[in-house]
Design a protein around this motif. Sequence first.
Motif, mmCIF file in Angstrom:
data_model
loop_
_atom_site.group_PDB
_atom_site.id
_atom_site.type_symbol
_atom_site.label_atom_id
_atom_site.label_comp_id
_atom_site.label_asym_id
_atom_site.label_seq_id
_atom_site.Cartn_x
_atom_site.Cartn_y
_atom_site.Cartn_z
ATOM 1 N N GLY A 1 -8.708 2.236 -1.630
ATOM 2 C CA GLY A 1 -9.467 2.142 -0.351
ATOM 3 C C GLY A 1 -10.347 3.282 0.066
ATOM 4 N N TYR A 2 -10.263 4.320 -0.661
ATOM 5 C CA TYR A 2 -10.990 5.601 -0.429
ATOM 6 C C TYR A 2 -12.205 5.779 -1.420
ATOM 7 C CZ TYR A 2 -7.471 8.039 2.222
ATOM 8 O OH TYR A 2 -6.381 8.277 3.259
ATOM 9 N N ASP A 3 -13.445 6.019 -1.030
ATOM 10 C CA ASP A 3 -14.668 6.075 -1.647
ATOM 11 C C ASP A 3 -14.745 7.825 -1.907
ATOM 12 O OD1 ASP A 3 -15.243 3.375 -2.259
ATOM 13 O OD2 ASP A 3 -16.123 3.168 -0.201
ATOM 14 N N ILE A 4 -14.838 7.924 -3.246
ATOM 15 C CA ILE A 4 -15.310 9.479 -3.506
ATOM 16 C C ILE A 4 -16.495 9.639 -4.245
ATOM 17 C CG2 ILE A 4 -14.502 11.511 -4.592
ATOM 18 C CD1 ILE A 4 -11.974 9.221 -3.179
ATOM 19 N N SER A 5 -17.501 10.459 -3.681
ATOM 20 C CA SER A 5 -18.491 10.880 -4.737
ATOM 21 C C SER A 5 -18.885 12.336 -4.941
ATOM 22 C CB SER A 5 -19.931 10.125 -4.373
ATOM 23 O OG SER A 5 -20.344 10.571 -2.876
ATOM 24 N N VAL A 6 -19.336 12.620 -6.010
ATOM 25 C CA VAL A 6 -19.566 14.059 -6.237
ATOM 26 C C VAL A 6 -20.992 14.295 -6.373
ATOM 27 C CG1 VAL A 6 -18.862 15.953 -7.572
ATOM 28 C CG2 VAL A 6 -17.268 14.298 -7.351
ATOM 29 N N GLU A 7 -21.728 15.018 -5.450
ATOM 30 C CA GLU A 7 -23.265 15.686 -5.715
ATOM 31 C C GLU A 7 -23.009 16.805 -6.741
ATOM 32 O OE1 GLU A 7 -24.739 16.416 -1.885
ATOM 33 O OE2 GLU A 7 -24.149 14.408 -0.949
ATOM 34 N N ASN A 8 -24.130 16.883 -7.450
ATOM 35 C CA ASN A 8 -24.198 18.002 -8.681
ATOM 36 C C ASN A 8 -23.059 18.026 -9.370
ATOM 37 O OD1 ASN A 8 -25.639 20.053 -9.658
ATOM 38 N ND2 ASN A 8 -24.511 21.756 -8.523
ATOM 39 N N LYS A 9 -22.571 16.823 -10.121
ATOM 40 C CA LYS A 9 -21.445 16.509 -10.746
ATOM 41 C C LYS A 9 -21.346 17.348 -12.031
ATOM 42 C CE LYS A 9 -17.332 14.820 -11.804
ATOM 43 N NZ LYS A 9 -17.012 15.799 -12.734
ATOM 44 N N TYR B 1 0.856 -1.106 -0.159
ATOM 45 C CA TYR B 1 0.031 -0.137 0.030
ATOM 46 C C TYR B 1 0.793 1.359 -0.025
ATOM 47 C CZ TYR B 1 -3.963 2.865 1.069
ATOM 48 O OH TYR B 1 -5.123 3.716 1.090
ATOM 49 N N PRO B 2 0.547 2.370 -0.826
ATOM 50 C CA PRO B 2 1.510 3.457 -0.991
ATOM 51 C C PRO B 2 1.481 4.276 0.421
ATOM 52 C CG PRO B 2 -0.607 3.829 -2.170
ATOM 53 C CD PRO B 2 -0.641 2.483 -1.841
ATOM 54 N N VAL B 3 2.793 4.703 0.819
ATOM 55 C CA VAL B 3 2.847 5.956 1.913
ATOM 56 C C VAL B 3 1.896 6.854 1.476
ATOM 57 C CG1 VAL B 3 4.669 6.892 3.350
ATOM 58 C CG2 VAL B 3 5.202 4.786 2.543
ATOM 59 N N SER B 4 1.999 7.352 0.445
ATOM 60 C CA SER B 4 1.087 8.552 0.008
ATOM 61 C C SER B 4 0.814 8.407 -1.344
ATOM 62 C CB SER B 4 1.626 10.002 0.374
ATOM 63 O OG SER B 4 2.829 9.974 -0.445
ATOM 64 N N PHE B 5 -0.168 8.887 -1.981
ATOM 65 C CA PHE B 5 -0.559 8.870 -3.235
ATOM 66 C C PHE B 5 -1.034 10.233 -3.869
ATOM 67 C CE2 PHE B 5 -4.358 7.077 -1.467
ATOM 68 C CZ PHE B 5 -5.230 7.702 -2.283
ATOM 69 N N ASP B 6 -1.024 10.374 -5.151
ATOM 70 C CA ASP B 6 -1.784 11.502 -5.995
ATOM 71 C C ASP B 6 -2.833 10.800 -6.893
ATOM 72 O OD1 ASP B 6 -0.065 13.044 -4.592
ATOM 73 O OD2 ASP B 6 1.124 13.659 -6.327
ATOM 74 N N HIS B 7 -3.858 11.494 -7.215
ATOM 75 C CA HIS B 7 -4.911 10.995 -8.257
ATOM 76 C C HIS B 7 -5.740 12.096 -8.631
ATOM 77 C CE1 HIS B 7 -7.042 7.835 -10.001
ATOM 78 N NE2 HIS B 7 -8.046 8.158 -9.705
ATOM 79 N N ASP B 8 -5.962 11.896 -10.043
ATOM 80 C CA ASP B 8 -7.035 12.898 -10.552
ATOM 81 C C ASP B 8 -8.114 12.084 -11.269
ATOM 82 O OD1 ASP B 8 -5.581 15.015 -9.706
ATOM 83 O OD2 ASP B 8 -4.447 15.574 -11.754
ATOM 84 N N ASN B 9 -9.321 12.522 -11.191
ATOM 85 C CA ASN B 9 -10.366 11.658 -11.497
ATOM 86 C C ASN B 9 -11.436 12.481 -12.073
ATOM 87 O OD1 ASN B 9 -12.688 9.397 -11.877
ATOM 88 N ND2 ASN B 9 -11.013 8.281 -11.026
ATOM 89 N N PRO B 10 -12.197 12.031 -13.408
ATOM 90 C CA PRO B 10 -13.247 13.071 -13.714
ATOM 91 C C PRO B 10 -14.492 12.517 -13.380
ATOM 92 C CG PRO B 10 -12.384 11.580 -15.438
ATOM 93 C CD PRO B 10 -11.573 11.285 -14.288
#
Length: 617
Positions: A240-248, A223-232
Motif C-alpha cells: 500500500g506504500y507508493d514509492i518513486s525515485v526522481e533522477n533514478k 497485513y504485516p505489523v511491520s515489514f522490510d523491503h529492498d527494491n531497485p
Amino acid sequence: MIYYFHGHSSRYMGEPYGEGQQVSLPAMIDYVKSHNVIVVRWDGYVEKSYSNFYNGSPYDIQGGPAAGADSGRMDFSRYFQELVTHIDSVYRTIADRQHRATCGLSMGGFMSLYLSGRFPQLVGSASAYNPGHEFNVGPPGADVHYLLKNFVRNHGQSKVRLIRASGDYISQYHEELQELYSRTPEVDFEFRREEYHRHWVTGLAETFDFHLRAFESKELNDYPVSFDHDNPFDRFNIWGYDISVENKKAGFVCLRNVQMGYFRVYTRRYAPDGPAVEGQTLRITTPGWYGSRKTYRIMDYSQATGKVSYYSLTSSPEGRLTFLLDGLGHDVSVLNGKEARPPVLLQIDRRGVPVIMPDAEVHLPLKFLNSCDAVARNITIDLSSRYPTVEIGGSPVHIDSLKPGEVIDLSDRFTERFVSGEGDFQHCRLELNVTYIDWHGHQEYFDVDVLPTPLAEPDSLQILDGRSVSLPVFRQKGNQGGGFIRQRTVTEGKGNGDGAAAPGEELTLWVRTPQGLDPFDKYSWHRTKVYTDDPYMTITADIADPKGLEWTSSLNHSSSFQIAPDCPPGHRIELVLENESYSFAWKPDYRFGKELLLQAFQFHRNQLHRFTLTVGR
C-alpha cells in the motif's frame, strides 16, 4: 494458483534438459488432475536471447555492460502483475495472497524467489528448485546485480521452500541461501535435499503439497505489523506504500521496520554494503491511514547528520501522507501525541552487517532514539546472545527518561568480546530486550560478522594506482574439472602509477594466493574486496567480474577505493582484504542412487587477510 517459471533453454511447454527429457510437465499434469489447483506455466522467451525455439536465456535478466543497451527492457516483473490480473479475471481463482504461489527451476527458481519478494502483497508462498543465485534487475540503464542471499528479508511474512538436488552443480549457493533463510525468523522457511545426480526438478508433488498447505494458512492475508523491503526500481508499490525515485540511478531503495507511524529509509548503490545513492529524491506515499486533510507533526532523524528536525504534513483527501526525502537515510515518525513505540535502535553500521575483530574488547555503536512525542520513562535495555562466542558486559542498562527526539548513545555502557576459529567470517547474533514504562516489552536482534583467527597477511600484494601489470590468474578448464594459469594484463586505479599509496589516489589491491581452492590454482593473483573504518579512505566502486567459466552468472566482487586528499603522509590504514577462489570439482565416481554425477560442482571459497597500508611511501 501456482505460477511456474521454467529454466534456461526452455519454454512454457516443457524443459527438455539433458537427453531431451521433460523435467516437470508430466508430473505437473498428473498432480493437477487429482488436486484442486490451477498451475500457470510462464513463458520466459526473449527473442534476442534465443538462438532457436528452446535454446536461450529467458527473462532478460543477464544484464550488465556486456548485455548491451537493451538489457532489462523486458521487465518480466511488470508482466507478472499483468498476468495475475488477467488470470484472476478469466478463471475461477481465489484472488488473494493466501491462495497465490510461485515455483520455478534454475533461472525460473530465481524468478520465483525474486518476484515473490518484489511483490509480497501478491504472493504468499514461494518455492525454488536449484535456483540461479544472481542476475541483473532494475530499470534499463540503472539495473543492478541482485543476489538472492542479500534479500531474504523481502520474504518476511511469507512461506518459502528451497529444494536442491544432492548432485546439483551449484549446490553450494543453495546451502548458503538455506543458511540465511533458516536464521531469518520473519520467514516461514523449509528446505529439502533430494537425492539426485543433476540440476533437475525432483519431488514436485511434495513441493506442490507445500503450497496447498500454505493455501490453508489464513494468516497470509493479514497485513504485516511491520515489514522490510529492498527494491531497485524507480517506481513501486509495497503493502500500500507508493514509492518513486526522481533522477533514478543504479541502486536500491531500502525500507526497514515500516509500520503505521514510523519507517526507516535509505539507499544503497549496491548490496549488501554499498554507500548511499546521492542526488536522488524519494517520494514515499503511505496507505490511507491518516484521515482526510489532517495535519501532522513529523519527526525526521537524519542518518547523514545525526540530527532531528520537525515539520508538518497534511494528509490527502484519501488519508495518505507524502514524504520527499533524499536517499542518505532517515528515520521518520508521524506524531499525534498517542504513540507508544519503544526507543528505536538506530542503524549500527551504515554499510550493513558490522565486521568485528576477535579477541579484543569492543563497543558496538548502540544508539537509541525516542521517536515519540512524549517522554519515555523507566527504560531498561538488556543486550544478550545465545552464541557462546561472545561475552557481553554492562548489561542491562537503565535509563530514567528520554525526551521526544532525544538520542542516547549507550556504546560505552556495553562491552563485547568475540572469539572465532579459522576460515571465513563467522556469524554471531545479539539480541536486545527493551522494556519501557516498566512493563512494555520489545525484542529485536542484529547480526555481526567476526573475522577468523588467525588472520594472516597476504603472501604478496600489488597496489594499482594507474599503472598496468601482467599477473598470473586462474581459469577453470571446463565441466569435467581441471584448470590452468594464464596471464592477465590489467590497468587500474588513478594516480602517479608508482605502485605506492598517496593522498588523493584511487587504488585497487591484488593479492597472490599460493594455493587456491582448485588443485591447479597455484600462485594466482586476485583483486580484493576491502574493509576498513578509516576516515581517510572511501570505497568508490564494487567491481564485479565473471568467475571464469561458471554457468551460474555469479560474479566475483572486489573494491576500488580512494585515499582522501588531506590524508597525512605516513598515515597507516588498517585493512581487511577478501578474495575468492573457485573450482570446477569433478567427481566422476560419485553416485547418487544408481546414477553417476552428471557435471562438476562449482565451488568457491573466501580467503581473508589483514594488511596495513602506509600512505605516502
